[in-house]
Design a protein around this motif. Structure first.
Motif, PDB file in Angstrom:
ATOM      1  N   ILE A 152       0.827  -1.204   0.000  1.00 23.73           N
ATOM      2  CA  ILE A 152       0.000   0.000   0.000  1.00 23.73           C
ATOM      3  C   ILE A 152       0.858   1.249   0.000  1.00 23.73           C
ATOM      4  O   ILE A 152       1.821   1.358   0.758  1.00 23.73           O
ATOM      5  N   VAL A 153       0.500   2.160  -0.886  1.00 26.15           N
ATOM      6  CA  VAL A 153       1.067   3.512  -0.871  1.00 26.15           C
ATOM      7  C   VAL A 153      -0.086   4.461  -0.563  1.00 26.15           C
ATOM      8  O   VAL A 153      -1.021   4.608  -1.359  1.00 26.15           O
ATOM      9  N   PHE A 154      -0.043   5.064   0.598  1.00 21.76           N
ATOM     10  CA  PHE A 154      -1.108   5.956   1.076  1.00 21.76           C
ATOM     11  C   PHE A 154      -0.525   7.358   1.179  1.00 21.76           C
ATOM     12  O   PHE A 154       0.285   7.637   2.044  1.00 21.76           O
ATOM     13  N   ASP A 155      -0.935   8.224   0.255  1.00 19.75           N
ATOM     14  CA  ASP A 155      -0.408   9.593   0.235  1.00 19.75           C
ATOM     15  C   ASP A 155      -0.772  10.303   1.532  1.00 19.75           C
ATOM     16  O   ASP A 155      -1.952  10.381   1.898  1.00 19.75           O
ATOM     17  N   PRO A 156       0.233  10.826   2.229  1.00 20.17           N
ATOM     18  CA  PRO A 156      -0.058  11.466   3.526  1.00 20.17           C
ATOM     19  C   PRO A 156      -0.674  12.848   3.366  1.00 20.17           C
ATOM     20  O   PRO A 156      -0.401  13.569   2.406  1.00 20.17           O
ATOM     21  N   ILE A 157      -1.554  13.191   4.292  1.00 18.38           N
ATOM     22  CA  ILE A 157      -2.127  14.535   4.397  1.00 18.38           C
ATOM     23  C   ILE A 157      -1.958  14.916   5.857  1.00 18.38           C
ATOM     24  O   ILE A 157      -2.563  14.298   6.742  1.00 18.38           O
ATOM     25  N   ASP A 158      -1.122  15.909   6.108  1.00 14.75           N
ATOM     26  CA  ASP A 158      -0.704  16.155   7.479  1.00 14.75           C
ATOM     27  C   ASP A 158      -1.671  17.027   8.274  1.00 14.75           C
ATOM     28  O   ASP A 158      -2.166  16.618   9.313  1.00 14.75           O
ATOM     29  N   VAL A 159      -1.921  18.262   7.789  1.00 15.69           N
ATOM     30  CA  VAL A 159      -2.668  19.237   8.579  1.00 15.69           C
ATOM     31  C   VAL A 159      -3.733  19.890   7.706  1.00 15.69           C
ATOM     32  O   VAL A 159      -3.456  20.307   6.572  1.00 15.69           O
ATOM     33  N   VAL A 160      -4.951  19.975   8.233  1.00 11.23           N
ATOM     34  CA  VAL A 160      -6.034  20.679   7.551  1.00 11.23           C
ATOM     35  C   VAL A 160      -6.775  21.508   8.592  1.00 11.23           C
ATOM     36  O   VAL A 160      -6.578  21.347   9.801  1.00 11.23           O
ATOM     37  N   CYS A 161      -7.641  22.379   8.113  1.00 14.53           N
ATOM     38  CA  CYS A 161      -8.514  23.154   8.995  1.00 14.53           C
ATOM     39  C   CYS A 161      -9.890  22.514   9.003  1.00 14.53           C
ATOM     40  O   CYS A 161     -10.327  21.920   8.013  1.00 14.53           O
ATOM     41  N   VAL A 162     -10.578  22.629  10.138  1.00 12.28           N
ATOM     42  CA  VAL A 162     -11.888  22.018  10.257  1.00 12.28           C
ATOM     43  C   VAL A 162     -12.873  22.630   9.273  1.00 12.28           C
ATOM     44  O   VAL A 162     -13.874  21.999   8.895  1.00 12.28           O
ATOM     45  N   SER A 163     -12.595  23.831   8.801  1.00 10.52           N
ATOM     46  CA  SER A 163     -13.486  24.485   7.845  1.00 10.52           C
ATOM     47  C   SER A 163     -13.110  24.209   6.396  1.00 10.52           C
ATOM     48  O   SER A 163     -13.766  24.704   5.483  1.00 10.52           O
ATOM     49  N   ASP A 164     -12.053  23.434   6.164  1.00 14.44           N
ATOM     50  CA  ASP A 164     -11.696  23.077   4.788  1.00 14.44           C
ATOM     51  C   ASP A 164     -12.797  22.230   4.170  1.00 14.44           C
ATOM     52  O   ASP A 164     -13.479  21.457   4.854  1.00 14.44           O
ATOM     53  N   PRO A 165     -12.981  22.339   2.863  1.00 13.72           N
ATOM     54  CA  PRO A 165     -13.987  21.498   2.200  1.00 13.72           C
ATOM     55  C   PRO A 165     -13.553  20.038   2.196  1.00 13.72           C
ATOM     56  O   PRO A 165     -12.377  19.713   2.406  1.00 13.72           O
ATOM     57  N   ALA A 166     -14.496  19.164   1.965  1.00 13.94           N
ATOM     58  CA  ALA A 166     -14.189  17.736   1.849  1.00 13.94           C
ATOM     59  C   ALA A 166     -13.230  17.516   0.682  1.00 13.94           C
ATOM     60  O   ALA A 166     -13.255  18.227  -0.315  1.00 13.94           O
ATOM     61  N   PHE A 167     -12.366  16.525   0.829  1.00 12.07           N
ATOM     62  CA  PHE A 167     -11.398  16.251  -0.240  1.00 12.07           C
ATOM     63  C   PHE A 167     -11.218  14.742  -0.376  1.00 12.07           C
ATOM     64  O   PHE A 167     -11.554  13.957   0.525  1.00 12.07           O
ATOM     65  N   SER A 168     -10.683  14.344  -1.530  1.00 12.89           N
ATOM     66  CA  SER A 168     -10.519  12.930  -1.837  1.00 12.89           C
ATOM     67  C   SER A 168      -9.226  12.395  -1.241  1.00 12.89           C
ATOM     68  O   SER A 168      -8.192  13.073  -1.255  1.00 12.89           O
ATOM     69  N   LEU A 169      -9.300  11.184  -0.725  1.00  8.05           N
ATOM     70  CA  LEU A 169      -8.122  10.462  -0.249  1.00  8.05           C
ATOM     71  C   LEU A 169      -7.572   9.605  -1.372  1.00  8.05           C
ATOM     72  O   LEU A 169      -8.321   9.125  -2.230  1.00  8.05           O
ATOM     73  N   SER A 170      -6.277   9.390  -1.356  1.00  4.65           N
ATOM     74  CA  SER A 170      -5.633   8.651  -2.456  1.00  4.65           C
ATOM     75  C   SER A 170      -4.710   7.585  -1.901  1.00  4.65           C
ATOM     76  O   SER A 170      -3.889   7.849  -1.016  1.00  4.65           O
ATOM     77  N   ALA A 171      -4.869   6.355  -2.420  1.00  3.46           N
ATOM     78  CA  ALA A 171      -3.993   5.248  -2.025  1.00  3.46           C
ATOM     79  C   ALA A 171      -4.004   4.199  -3.128  1.00  3.46           C
ATOM     80  O   ALA A 171      -4.941   4.109  -3.923  1.00  3.46           O
ATOM     81  N   THR A 172      -2.937   3.439  -3.193  1.00  3.48           N
ATOM     82  CA  THR A 172      -2.863   2.305  -4.122  1.00  3.48           C
ATOM     83  C   THR A 172      -2.457   1.069  -3.329  1.00  3.48           C
ATOM     84  O   THR A 172      -1.824   1.180  -2.278  1.00  3.48           O
ATOM     85  N   PRO A 173      -2.833  -0.138  -3.809  1.00  7.19           N
ATOM     86  CA  PRO A 173      -3.540  -0.417  -5.061  1.00  7.19           C
ATOM     87  C   PRO A 173      -5.006  -0.043  -4.974  1.00  7.19           C
ATOM     88  O   PRO A 173      -5.578   0.056  -3.882  1.00  7.19           O
ATOM     89  N   ALA A 174      -5.615   0.148  -6.139  1.00 10.06           N
ATOM     90  CA  ALA A 174      -7.024   0.503  -6.189  1.00 10.06           C
ATOM     91  C   ALA A 174      -7.875  -0.654  -5.672  1.00 10.06           C
ATOM     92  O   ALA A 174      -7.452  -1.803  -5.641  1.00 10.06           O
ATOM     93  N   GLY A 175      -9.091  -0.293  -5.270  1.00 10.72           N
ATOM     94  CA  GLY A 175     -10.021  -1.323  -4.828  1.00 10.72           C
ATOM     95  C   GLY A 175     -10.070  -1.537  -3.337  1.00 10.72           C
ATOM     96  O   GLY A 175     -10.867  -2.341  -2.857  1.00 10.72           O
ATOM     97  N   GLY A 176      -9.222  -0.836  -2.581  1.00 11.83           N
ATOM     98  CA  GLY A 176      -9.246  -0.961  -1.133  1.00 11.83           C
ATOM     99  C   GLY A 176     -10.326  -0.090  -0.515  1.00 11.83           C
ATOM    100  O   GLY A 176     -11.160   0.507  -1.209  1.00 11.83           O
ATOM    101  N   ALA A 177     -10.306   0.004   0.806  1.00  9.50           N
ATOM    102  CA  ALA A 177     -11.339   0.751   1.520  1.00  9.50           C
ATOM    103  C   ALA A 177     -10.703   1.653   2.566  1.00  9.50           C
ATOM    104  O   ALA A 177      -9.814   1.226   3.315  1.00  9.50           O
ATOM    105  N   PHE A 178     -11.167   2.914   2.597  1.00 12.12           N
ATOM    106  CA  PHE A 178     -10.753   3.857   3.627  1.00 12.12           C
ATOM    107  C   PHE A 178     -11.729   3.768   4.809  1.00 12.12           C
ATOM    108  O   PHE A 178     -12.924   3.503   4.628  1.00 12.12           O
TER     109      PHE A 178
END
Length: 319
Positions: A152-178
């Motif tokens: 698995i390669v799971f692109d890290p996302i370190d810091v966000v604000c609670v008011s940031d809009p929703a965003f997509s998570l990215s990881a490989t291989p495809a077909g897994g579950a977050f």
């Protein structure tokens, strides 16, 4: 000793040669001697001859195919019998699909076990030669299917604000579950997750072999975004001048709706508009049709916080 009767499997019981036809394994260890007499003198008795009956081995349970995840333990076994004597075993390995086999050193029991099978043994074949007094038989081959764990390669996302809009998570291989707080499908919504350190997990499976990788996302309050409409830079209007098409960008997270009224230089309303579903960073497109060049005044208001907040800005229309 007892006299041998002239019945099957014996023949020649009163001749110098005793014949046994179809010797069964149960005769192993029998001893035979001959009593010779002429009817007058004392009989002559021979020494005893030991009969040793060897048998072929018979495999009653063949080795079974094995399907495992890499690094798991595996055992292949055989069950065999022989009527007389002791069975011996020699396990063999084929790495070329069964074309050639080689003995495995030290693998001389009815089972062959490995503590941690590497993925490189996928499609290897294992068989065993079972030997008894009369010869050997070879088992069928057990095929190893060794499945790899997903990498698995799971692109890290370190810091966000609670008011940031929703965003997509990215990881490989495809077909897994977050999974994790604020996660829906492959989308992370900071407002749903809430502030704090949130652990998001990605799980991927290959033929039953499951890998799991987790990342932490720090969701901050970001109080610098809590701006009322009159505070700079809660809103931004661009471009100015424009050709009648311009945008209002929201740089505050306090509002989800805005009431927009646009006046000309004579104080006349030329447009009203309500924008809803807003978040921090939302961009509201505005178009003024059929208006002359000039400066137009934009009044923004909102009362969802229990107080009326207003903001006045201007835009220059030049076509």
């Amino acid at each position: 000793y007892n006299n041998v009767g002239a019945v099957a499997p014996y023949s020649g019981t009163t001749t110098p040669t005793l014949t046994i036809t179809g010797v069964p394994p149960t005769f192993n260890g029998y001893r035979y001697r001959c009593v010779v007499t002429n009817g007058v003198c004392t009989p002559g008795i021979s020494t005893g001859a030991l009969l040793t009956v060897n048998t072929f081995p018979v495999i009653t349970t063949q080795p079974q195919n094995v399907t495992i995840c890499e690094g798991a333990a595996a055992t292949v076994s055989v069950t065999a019998t022989t009527g007389v004597g002791v069975l011996t075993y020699q396990w063999q390995l084929s790495t070329d699909g069964g074309t050639t086999y080689n003995n495995i050193s030290g693998a001389n029991a009815s089972s062959f076990a490995q503590a941690a099978v590497p993925v490189g043994q996928n499609n290897y074949r294992f068989r065993v030669i079972v030997t008894a007094g009369c010869g050997s038989v070879t088992s069928t081959a057990a095929v190893f299917t060794v499945n790899a764990y997903p990498v698995i390669v799971f692109d890290p996302i370190d810091v966000v604000c609670v008011s940031d809009p929703a965003f997509s998570l990215s990881a490989t291989p495809a077909g897994g579950a977050f999974s994790g707080p604020g996660v829906s499908g492959s989308t992370f919504t900071p407002a749903t997750a809430g502030t704090g350190t949130k652990t998001v997990t990605y799980t991927a499976t290959n033929a039953g072999c499951q890998s799991v990788v987790s990342r932490t996302i720090q969701v901050n309050e970001c109080p610098e975004r809590h701006l009322t409409l009159p505070e700079f830079p809660a809103v931004r209007v661009y471009p100015s001048p424009s050709n009648g098409r311009f945008s209002i960008k929201l740089n505050t997270d306090l509002y989800t709706t805005l009431n927009i009224k646009i006046y000309n230089s004579y104080g006349q309303i030329v447009k009203t508009q309500v924008a809803s579903g807003l978040t921090y960073g939302s961009v509201i497109p505005v178009t003024l049709f059929n208006v002359p060049n000039g400066t137009y005044h934009i009044f923004l208001s909102n009362d969802e916080r229990g107080e009326v907040s207003r903001k006045g800005v201007s835009v220059v229309i030049f076509k």
